[in-house]
Design an enzyme around this catalytic site. Structure first.
Site, PDB file in Angstrom:
ATOM      1  N   LYS A   1       0.863  -1.186   0.000  1.00  0.00           N
ATOM      2  CA  LYS A   1       0.000   0.000   0.000  1.00  0.00           C
ATOM      3  C   LYS A   1       0.897   1.233   0.000  1.00  0.00           C
ATOM      4  CE  LYS A   1      -3.805   2.163   2.544  1.00  0.00           C
ATOM      5  NZ  LYS A   1      -4.699   2.050   3.727  1.00  0.00           N
TER       6      LYS A   1
ATOM      7  N   LYS B   1      -2.126  -1.549  -3.843  1.00  0.00           N
ATOM      8  CA  LYS B   1      -2.973  -0.359  -3.810  1.00  0.00           C
ATOM      9  C   LYS B   1      -2.076   0.872  -3.871  1.00  0.00           C
ATOM     10  CE  LYS B   1      -6.366   2.041  -0.929  1.00  0.00           C
ATOM     11  NZ  LYS B   1      -7.099   2.075   0.361  1.00  0.00           N
TER      12      LYS B   1
END
Length: 332
Positions: A203, A256
Protein backbone atom coordinates in the site's frame (compact mmCIF):
# COMPACT_ATOMS: atom_id res chain seq x y z
CA UNK A 1 3.43 -18.31 -46.66
CA UNK A 2 2.69 -14.81 -45.37
CA UNK A 3 4.93 -12.67 -43.30
CA UNK A 4 4.30 -12.77 -39.52
CA UNK A 5 2.64 -9.34 -39.64
CA UNK A 6 0.15 -10.63 -42.20
CA UNK A 7 -0.61 -13.59 -39.97
CA UNK A 8 -1.29 -11.23 -37.07
CA UNK A 9 -3.67 -9.22 -39.22
CA UNK A 10 -5.53 -12.39 -40.13
CA UNK A 11 -5.98 -13.17 -36.42
CA UNK A 12 -7.47 -9.70 -35.89
CA UNK A 13 -9.68 -9.79 -38.96
CA UNK A 14 -13.05 -10.07 -37.17
CA UNK A 15 -14.61 -9.65 -33.77
CA UNK A 16 -15.16 -13.41 -33.54
CA UNK A 17 -11.53 -14.10 -34.39
CA UNK A 18 -10.26 -11.49 -31.90
CA UNK A 19 -12.44 -12.91 -29.14
CA UNK A 20 -11.27 -16.45 -29.86
CA UNK A 21 -7.57 -15.61 -29.51
CA UNK A 22 -7.93 -13.08 -26.68
CA UNK A 23 -5.31 -13.72 -24.00
CA UNK A 24 -6.96 -11.85 -21.10
CA UNK A 25 -10.67 -12.13 -20.37
CA UNK A 26 -12.40 -9.84 -17.89
CA UNK A 27 -15.50 -11.23 -16.16
CA UNK A 28 -17.87 -10.17 -13.41
CA UNK A 29 -16.29 -12.81 -11.16
CA UNK A 30 -13.15 -10.65 -11.01
CA UNK A 31 -14.89 -7.79 -9.18
CA UNK A 32 -15.38 -6.62 -5.61
CA UNK A 33 -17.69 -3.64 -5.06
CA UNK A 34 -16.87 -1.29 -2.17
CA UNK A 35 -19.77 0.07 -0.08
CA UNK A 36 -19.75 2.96 2.38
CA UNK A 37 -22.14 2.38 5.27
CA UNK A 38 -23.14 4.83 7.96
CA UNK A 39 -25.46 5.23 10.94
CA UNK A 40 -28.80 7.01 10.64
CA UNK A 41 -31.96 6.48 8.63
CA UNK A 42 -33.05 7.11 5.06
CA UNK A 43 -29.52 8.04 3.99
CA UNK A 44 -28.39 7.65 0.42
CA UNK A 45 -25.97 10.54 0.23
CA UNK A 46 -23.86 11.19 -2.87
CA UNK A 47 -20.11 11.44 -2.36
CA UNK A 48 -19.34 14.61 -4.30
CA UNK A 49 -15.86 13.61 -5.47
CA UNK A 50 -16.97 10.10 -6.52
CA UNK A 51 -19.93 10.41 -8.91
CA UNK A 52 -22.24 7.41 -8.64
CA UNK A 53 -20.97 6.35 -5.19
CA UNK A 54 -22.99 6.92 -2.03
CA UNK A 55 -23.11 6.67 1.73
CA UNK A 56 -25.86 4.25 2.76
CA UNK A 57 -27.66 3.84 6.05
CA UNK A 58 -28.73 0.28 6.81
CA UNK A 59 -32.37 0.93 5.87
CA UNK A 60 -31.29 2.06 2.38
CA UNK A 61 -28.73 -0.68 1.86
CA UNK A 62 -31.01 -3.40 0.48
CA UNK A 63 -31.51 -1.88 -2.96
CA UNK A 64 -27.77 -1.45 -3.42
CA UNK A 65 -26.90 -4.97 -2.31
CA UNK A 66 -29.78 -6.54 -4.24
CA UNK A 67 -28.48 -4.85 -7.42
CA UNK A 68 -24.94 -6.07 -6.77
CA UNK A 69 -26.19 -9.64 -6.35
CA UNK A 70 -28.42 -9.40 -9.42
CA UNK A 71 -25.45 -8.29 -11.51
CA UNK A 72 -23.49 -11.35 -10.39
CA UNK A 73 -20.78 -9.48 -8.50
CA UNK A 74 -19.51 -12.03 -5.96
CA UNK A 75 -18.26 -9.80 -3.13
CA UNK A 76 -18.53 -6.44 -1.39
CA UNK A 77 -15.95 -4.57 0.65
CA UNK A 78 -17.40 -2.66 3.60
CA UNK A 79 -16.13 0.68 4.86
CA UNK A 80 -17.79 2.17 7.91
CA UNK A 81 -18.45 5.83 8.59
CA UNK A 82 -19.10 5.96 12.37
CA UNK A 83 -21.29 8.41 14.25
CA UNK A 84 -18.55 9.15 16.78
CA UNK A 85 -14.77 8.91 16.82
CA UNK A 86 -12.16 8.73 19.56
CA UNK A 87 -8.42 8.37 20.03
CA UNK A 88 -8.42 4.57 19.83
CA UNK A 89 -11.11 4.05 17.20
CA UNK A 90 -13.26 2.09 19.64
CA UNK A 91 -16.25 1.85 17.29
CA UNK A 92 -14.10 -0.25 14.96
CA UNK A 93 -14.36 -3.17 17.37
CA UNK A 94 -17.78 -2.41 18.87
CA UNK A 95 -20.21 -5.32 18.51
CA UNK A 96 -22.75 -2.77 17.32
CA UNK A 97 -20.29 -0.85 15.17
CA UNK A 98 -21.47 0.17 11.73
CA UNK A 99 -19.39 -2.43 9.83
CA UNK A 100 -20.56 -5.19 12.17
CA UNK A 101 -24.22 -4.14 11.82
CA UNK A 102 -23.95 -3.87 8.05
CA UNK A 103 -22.30 -7.30 7.84
CA UNK A 104 -25.11 -8.95 9.78
CA UNK A 105 -27.69 -7.09 7.71
CA UNK A 106 -26.19 -8.17 4.39
CA UNK A 107 -25.55 -11.78 5.39
CA UNK A 108 -29.12 -12.21 6.66
CA UNK A 109 -30.47 -11.14 3.27
CA UNK A 110 -27.79 -12.58 0.97
CA UNK A 111 -25.92 -15.33 2.83
CA UNK A 112 -23.93 -16.34 -0.26
CA UNK A 113 -22.60 -12.86 -1.03
CA UNK A 114 -19.03 -12.58 0.21
CA UNK A 115 -18.66 -9.78 2.75
CA UNK A 116 -15.13 -8.41 3.14
CA UNK A 117 -14.47 -6.17 6.13
CA UNK A 118 -11.84 -3.46 5.84
CA UNK A 119 -9.84 -3.59 9.07
CA UNK A 120 -8.27 -0.26 9.92
CA UNK A 121 -8.63 2.47 12.52
CA UNK A 122 -8.30 5.61 10.37
CA UNK A 123 -12.00 6.25 9.78
CA UNK A 124 -12.76 5.55 13.46
CA UNK A 125 -10.07 7.69 15.13
CA UNK A 126 -10.47 11.38 15.81
CA UNK A 127 -6.93 12.00 14.54
CA UNK A 128 -7.40 10.12 11.24
CA UNK A 129 -4.37 7.86 11.50
CA UNK A 130 -4.41 4.10 10.98
CA UNK A 131 -3.04 3.33 14.44
CA UNK A 132 -2.81 4.72 17.93
CA UNK A 133 -0.81 7.89 18.46
CA UNK A 134 1.88 8.30 21.12
CA UNK A 135 2.43 11.98 21.92
CA UNK A 136 5.74 13.15 23.39
CA UNK A 137 7.70 16.36 23.64
CA UNK A 138 10.69 17.08 21.43
CA UNK A 139 12.55 20.39 21.39
CA UNK A 140 9.66 22.06 23.14
CA UNK A 141 7.05 20.75 20.65
CA UNK A 142 4.37 18.08 21.01
CA UNK A 143 5.17 15.29 18.56
CA UNK A 144 2.73 12.54 17.61
CA UNK A 145 4.07 9.17 16.48
CA UNK A 146 2.35 5.92 15.62
CA UNK A 147 2.51 3.35 18.42
CA UNK A 148 2.79 0.27 16.23
CA UNK A 149 2.56 -2.48 18.85
CA UNK A 150 -0.28 -0.89 20.79
CA UNK A 151 -2.18 -0.46 17.53
CA UNK A 152 -1.96 -4.17 16.75
CA UNK A 153 -4.00 -5.12 19.80
CA UNK A 154 -6.91 -2.90 18.69
CA UNK A 155 -6.70 -4.10 15.10
CA UNK A 156 -6.98 -7.69 16.33
CA UNK A 157 -10.07 -6.74 18.35
CA UNK A 158 -11.60 -5.16 15.25
CA UNK A 159 -10.87 -8.19 13.07
CA UNK A 160 -12.31 -10.66 15.58
CA UNK A 161 -15.39 -8.48 16.04
CA UNK A 162 -15.91 -8.37 12.27
CA UNK A 163 -15.54 -12.14 12.00
CA UNK A 164 -18.03 -12.63 14.82
CA UNK A 165 -20.51 -10.46 12.90
CA UNK A 166 -20.20 -12.79 9.90
CA UNK A 167 -17.50 -11.29 7.68
CA UNK A 168 -16.18 -13.87 5.22
CA UNK A 169 -12.81 -12.19 4.66
CA UNK A 170 -10.76 -9.80 6.79
CA UNK A 171 -8.94 -7.12 4.78
CA UNK A 172 -6.47 -5.22 7.01
CA UNK A 173 -5.40 -1.95 5.39
CA UNK A 174 -3.49 -0.36 8.26
CA UNK A 175 0.14 -1.14 7.25
CA UNK A 176 1.34 -1.58 10.81
CA UNK A 177 4.41 -3.82 11.09
CA UNK A 178 3.36 -7.38 11.94
CA UNK A 179 -0.35 -6.80 11.39
CA UNK A 180 -0.97 -10.03 9.45
CA UNK A 181 0.67 -12.20 12.10
CA UNK A 182 -1.23 -10.44 14.90
CA UNK A 183 -4.59 -10.71 13.17
CA UNK A 184 -4.02 -14.31 12.06
CA UNK A 185 -3.16 -15.29 15.63
CA UNK A 186 -6.15 -13.41 17.01
CA UNK A 187 -8.58 -14.96 14.55
CA UNK A 188 -7.23 -18.46 15.18
CA UNK A 189 -7.43 -18.08 18.95
CA UNK A 190 -11.03 -16.89 18.60
CA UNK A 191 -11.92 -19.98 16.56
CA UNK A 192 -11.95 -18.32 13.12
CA UNK A 193 -9.25 -20.47 11.56
CA UNK A 194 -11.06 -20.60 8.22
CA UNK A 195 -11.45 -16.84 7.77
CA UNK A 196 -8.88 -15.72 5.16
CA UNK A 197 -6.86 -12.51 5.31
CA UNK A 198 -6.77 -10.29 2.23
CA UNK A 199 -3.72 -8.26 3.14
CA UNK A 200 -3.12 -4.74 1.89
CA UNK A 201 0.40 -6.01 1.45
CA UNK A 202 1.73 -3.27 -0.81
CA UNK A 203 0.00 0.00 0.00
CA UNK A 204 1.69 3.12 -1.27
CA UNK A 205 1.51 6.59 0.29
CA UNK A 206 -0.38 7.70 -2.78
CA UNK A 207 -1.98 10.95 -3.90
CA UNK A 208 -4.81 8.94 -5.49
CA UNK A 209 -6.67 8.46 -2.18
CA UNK A 210 -8.17 11.94 -1.91
CA UNK A 211 -11.80 11.16 -2.79
CA UNK A 212 -11.82 8.14 -0.45
CA UNK A 213 -10.64 10.26 2.46
CA UNK A 214 -13.55 12.60 1.82
CA UNK A 215 -15.90 9.61 1.75
CA UNK A 216 -14.86 8.34 5.19
CA UNK A 217 -13.63 11.64 6.69
CA UNK A 218 -10.24 10.05 7.41
CA UNK A 219 -7.80 12.78 6.40
CA UNK A 220 -5.08 12.86 9.10
CA UNK A 221 -5.50 15.79 11.47
CA UNK A 222 -1.73 16.21 11.56
CA UNK A 223 1.24 14.85 9.64
CA UNK A 224 0.72 12.18 6.99
CA UNK A 225 0.92 8.41 6.59
CA UNK A 226 4.30 8.22 4.90
CA UNK A 227 5.95 6.60 7.91
CA UNK A 228 3.80 3.49 7.55
CA UNK A 229 2.74 3.53 3.89
CA UNK A 230 5.21 2.88 1.09
CA UNK A 231 7.25 5.33 -0.96
CA UNK A 232 5.85 5.33 -4.54
CA UNK A 233 9.43 5.29 -5.85
CA UNK A 234 10.24 1.89 -4.32
CA UNK A 235 9.97 -1.52 -5.96
CA UNK A 236 12.19 -3.88 -3.94
CA UNK A 237 10.46 -2.72 -0.77
CA UNK A 238 7.21 -4.05 -2.21
CA UNK A 239 8.74 -7.52 -2.39
CA UNK A 240 9.89 -7.30 1.22
CA UNK A 241 6.47 -6.14 2.41
CA UNK A 242 4.67 -8.87 0.47
CA UNK A 243 7.08 -11.59 1.56
CA UNK A 244 6.64 -10.61 5.20
CA UNK A 245 2.86 -10.90 4.85
CA UNK A 246 3.14 -14.29 3.14
CA UNK A 247 5.31 -15.60 5.99
CA UNK A 248 2.87 -14.16 8.55
CA UNK A 249 -0.09 -16.01 7.03
CA UNK A 250 -1.75 -13.80 4.43
CA UNK A 251 -4.07 -15.61 2.02
CA UNK A 252 -4.27 -12.87 -0.64
CA UNK A 253 -1.91 -10.01 -1.49
CA UNK A 254 -3.21 -6.60 -2.50
CA UNK A 255 -1.52 -3.82 -4.44
CA UNK A 256 -2.97 -0.36 -3.81
CA UNK A 257 -3.32 1.75 -5.93
CA UNK A 258 -3.43 -0.29 -9.14
CA UNK A 259 -3.21 1.97 -12.18
CA UNK A 260 0.23 3.47 -11.54
CA UNK A 261 1.58 0.24 -10.06
CA UNK A 262 1.04 -2.36 -12.79
CA UNK A 263 4.70 -3.36 -12.50
CA UNK A 264 4.16 -4.20 -8.83
CA UNK A 265 1.10 -6.30 -9.63
CA UNK A 266 3.15 -8.30 -12.13
CA UNK A 267 6.06 -8.58 -9.68
CA UNK A 268 3.85 -10.10 -6.98
CA UNK A 269 2.13 -12.38 -9.48
CA UNK A 270 5.48 -13.77 -10.61
CA UNK A 271 7.02 -14.06 -7.15
CA UNK A 272 4.25 -15.48 -4.96
CA UNK A 273 1.81 -18.34 -5.32
CA UNK A 274 -1.12 -16.45 -3.81
CA UNK A 275 -4.04 -14.58 -5.40
CA UNK A 276 -3.15 -10.98 -6.24
CA UNK A 277 -5.72 -8.26 -5.64
CA UNK A 278 -5.63 -4.89 -7.41
CA UNK A 279 -7.39 -1.94 -5.78
CA UNK A 280 -8.65 0.46 -8.46
CA UNK A 281 -8.77 3.35 -6.00
CA UNK A 282 -10.99 6.40 -5.68
CA UNK A 283 -8.71 8.87 -7.48
CA UNK A 284 -8.39 6.55 -10.47
CA UNK A 285 -12.18 6.13 -10.59
CA UNK A 286 -12.89 9.84 -10.18
CA UNK A 287 -10.46 10.91 -12.92
CA UNK A 288 -12.33 8.78 -15.45
CA UNK A 289 -15.71 10.01 -14.20
CA UNK A 290 -14.62 13.65 -14.38
CA UNK A 291 -13.21 13.30 -17.90
CA UNK A 292 -16.30 11.42 -19.08
CA UNK A 293 -18.61 14.09 -17.66
CA UNK A 294 -16.70 16.64 -19.75
CA UNK A 295 -17.15 14.49 -22.83
CA UNK A 296 -13.39 14.06 -23.23
CA UNK A 297 -13.34 10.24 -23.10
CA UNK A 298 -15.63 7.27 -23.61
CA UNK A 299 -16.20 6.13 -20.02
CA UNK A 300 -17.21 2.58 -20.91
CA UNK A 301 -14.30 1.97 -23.28
CA UNK A 302 -11.69 3.52 -20.99
CA UNK A 303 -12.97 1.78 -17.86
CA UNK A 304 -13.05 -1.67 -19.43
CA UNK A 305 -9.61 -1.12 -20.97
CA UNK A 306 -8.22 -0.06 -17.59
CA UNK A 307 -9.73 -3.03 -15.74
CA UNK A 308 -8.55 -5.45 -18.44
CA UNK A 309 -5.03 -4.05 -18.17
CA UNK A 310 -5.05 -4.66 -14.42
CA UNK A 311 -6.01 -8.27 -14.99
CA UNK A 312 -3.43 -8.59 -17.77
CA UNK A 313 -0.78 -7.31 -15.36
CA UNK A 314 -1.58 -10.24 -13.07
CA UNK A 315 -4.52 -9.29 -10.87
CA UNK A 316 -6.77 -12.21 -9.99
CA UNK A 317 -9.26 -9.94 -8.23
CA UNK A 318 -10.09 -6.27 -8.77
CA UNK A 319 -11.66 -3.99 -6.18
CA UNK A 320 -13.33 -1.23 -8.15
CA UNK A 321 -16.05 1.40 -7.71
CA UNK A 322 -16.88 0.68 -11.36
CA UNK A 323 -17.90 -2.91 -10.59
CA UNK A 324 -21.62 -2.40 -11.22
CA UNK A 325 -21.10 -0.46 -14.45
CA UNK A 326 -18.51 -2.93 -15.71
CA UNK A 327 -20.77 -5.87 -14.88
CA UNK A 328 -23.58 -4.33 -16.96
CA UNK A 329 -21.28 -3.55 -19.88
CA UNK A 330 -19.80 -7.04 -19.92
CA UNK A 331 -23.28 -8.57 -19.93
CA UNK A 332 -24.35 -6.65 -23.06
Amino acid sequence: MGFPTTRLRRLRSSIGMRNMVRETVLTVNDFIMPIFVTHGTNIKEPISSMPGVYHFSLDRLNDEVDEIVQLGIPAVLLFGVPATKDAIGSSSFDTNGIVQEATRHIKSRHPHLLVIADTCLCQFTDHGHCGLIHVHEKNGHQIGEIDNDASLAYLVKAAVSQAEAGADIIAPSNMMDGFVHAIRTGLDEAGFTNIPIMSYAVKYASSFYGPFREAVSSTPQFGDRKTYQMDPANVREALREAEADVLEGADMLMVKPALSYMDIIRLLKDQFDLPVVAYNVSGEYSMIKAAALQGWIDERAVTLEMLTSMKRAGADIIITYSAKDAARWLAE
